[in-house]
Structure formats: structure tokens, C-alpha cells
Design a protein around this motif. Structure first.
Motif, PDB file in Angstrom:
ATOM      1  N   GLU A  43     -52.497-107.526-127.707  1.00 39.24           N
ATOM      2  CA  GLU A  43     -51.829-108.593-126.956  1.00 39.24           C
ATOM      3  C   GLU A  43     -51.167-109.624-127.876  1.00 39.24           C
ATOM      4  N   TYR A  46     -47.433-109.414-128.199  1.00 37.23           N
ATOM      5  CA  TYR A  46     -46.577-109.760-127.049  1.00 37.23           C
ATOM      6  C   TYR A  46     -45.801-111.042-127.289  1.00 37.23           C
ATOM      7  N   ASN A  47     -44.506-110.993-127.005  1.00 39.24           N
ATOM      8  CA  ASN A  47     -43.660-112.181-127.099  1.00 39.24           C
ATOM      9  C   ASN A  47     -43.279-112.586-125.669  1.00 39.24           C
ATOM     10  N   HIS A  51     -40.565-110.966-123.202  1.00 38.25           N
ATOM     11  CA  HIS A  51     -41.282-109.982-122.372  1.00 38.25           C
ATOM     12  C   HIS A  51     -41.345-108.620-123.050  1.00 38.25           C
ATOM     13  N   GLN A  52     -41.510-108.645-124.350  1.00 46.57           N
ATOM     14  CA  GLN A  52     -41.557-107.401-125.137  1.00 46.57           C
ATOM     15  C   GLN A  52     -42.641-107.521-126.200  1.00 46.57           C
ATOM     16  N   TYR A  53     -42.964-106.399-126.816  1.00 46.36           N
ATOM     17  CA  TYR A  53     -43.979-106.375-127.872  1.00 46.36           C
ATOM     18  C   TYR A  53     -43.314-106.135-129.227  1.00 46.36           C
ATOM     19  N   VAL A  80     -45.105 -99.743-123.293  1.00 47.71           N
ATOM     20  CA  VAL A  80     -44.520-101.096-123.312  1.00 47.71           C
ATOM     21  C   VAL A  80     -43.212-101.120-124.107  1.00 47.71           C
TER      22      VAL A  80
END
Ligand SMILES: [Zn+2]
Ligand SMILES: [Zn+2]
Length: 183
Positions: A43, A46-47, A51-53, A80
Motif C-alpha cells: 500500500e 499507492y499514490n 490513483h496508481q501504484y 493494479v
């Protein structure tokens, strides 16, 4: 060469098995396993504003699994959406050269583009991105030949255009790199 597939978060087993078969078909003298257990989605990668990793962040976590797995290469597969800071998104990332790579299935599904679902197309795209990123781990850079699997794609049309194959310039490099592994 031994490749281990590491599932990051929950991923459909059918697509993992399809990627496994494709890696075995494309690379010479390869064995490919799907690792258990899976890895939770980190987690921290996560940015929330995007809304992305962050792909490289997850890649560094995959590195922790290399020794334990005993494999020569680990390919992480996740649902993801991934990014690196200077790009809107990435289909995947691979150390060049290195032992770890990751692909995201998020943008490989026709549904992502508002098109009807198509399992075969999705499986083919997944195979292409998987082979491309493993190619990077073998030290292969991007290729200028748009039909070659090492061609850089930053949209899905480019992925669909290239073939699930190394071009005649890239293939000898694959043979050279993979010949270094014990059979
Ligand atoms: Zn690439
Ligand atoms: Zn090439």
C-alpha cells in the motif's frame, strides 16, 4: 533459466497459467513456476493523487522474494495500474539487467478501452508484456523494430502491433544471456 511468477494481490489463475505457458514457449531452456503464497499489494506504493501504484516501489518489494524462491528471475503480475514518475502509466517494468520484473494487467483488458471482453486478446497482450519485461532482465534494451517484442509500447495499439517474438537482432542476445544459466 528458472522464472517464478509472483502474484501481487489477487489475480485470475487462468491468466497466470497462460503467461506461464507463453514464457515456456518463447524462451529457450526455461522452467516456469507460479509462486505460493502470493504477495500483498504494497500500500506504500499507492499514490492517491494519481490513483496508481509506483511500479519501481513494488519492484523493490519483489526483490525480497528472489533468494527464497531460488529462481533466476521473478515476474510479478498485478491487476493494479502502475506508473513511474515521468509517464502517465506503464504496462510493466523490468530491471535491465536484473532479476525482477513486473507487469500490470489493468490496461491489457479490452474492457479498459470500452471494448467487449476478449479472453484471447487479453491473454496475448499479457504474454507480450511478460516476455518484454523478462527480456529487460536479460539485459535487452528497447528495439526499434515495431514488430519486435522489445519494442517500447506506450499504448495498447503498439502492444497489439508487435509480435510475441524477438526479432533477428534481439534473439541472439536472448540466447547468449540464457545460455549462462544452468539447465
Ligand atoms: Zn520496456
Ligand atoms: Zn528486436
Amino acid at each position: 533459466m528458472q522464472i517464478a511468477i509472483l502474484c501481487i494481490g489477487s489475480v485470475d489463475m487462468n491468466v497466470l497459467e497462460s503467461i506461464q505457458r507463453s514464457l515456456c514457449d518463447v524462451f529457450p531452456e526455461v522452467s516456469c513456476d507460479i509462486l505460493k503464497p502470493t504477495m500483498p499489494i504494497p500500500e506504500k506504493a499507492y499514490n492517491p493523487s494519481r490513483h496508481q501504484y509506483h511500479s519501481s516501489n513494488i519492484l523493490s518489494k519483489i526483490r525480497d522474494h528472489v533468494e527464497k524462491s531460488g529462481a533466476d528471475r521473478i515476474l510479478g503480475v498485478t491487476e493494479v495500474d502502475l506508473y513511474v514518475p515521468r509517464l502517465n502509466f506503464v504496462f510493466g517494468e523490468g530491471e535491465c539487467p536484473g532479476k525482477t520484473a513486473i507487469i500490470s494487467l489493468s490496461r491489457l483488458k479490452p474492457e479498459f478501452y470500452g471494448e467487449p471482453s476478449d479472453w484471447n486478446l487479453f491473454a496475448e497482450r499479457s504474454a507480450k508484456e511478460a516476455v518484454h519485461e523478462v527480456g529487460h532482465t536479460l539485459g535487452l534494451e528497447h528495439c526499434r523494430n515495431s514488430a519486435c517484442i522489445m519494442f517500447f509500447s506506450n499504448n495498447i495499439q503498439m502492444t497489439d502491433t508487435k509480435k510475441l517474438k524477438f526479432c533477428e537482432k534481439c534473439w541472439p542476445k536472448v540466447l547468449r544471456s540464457t545460455s549462462l544459466f544452468a539447465k
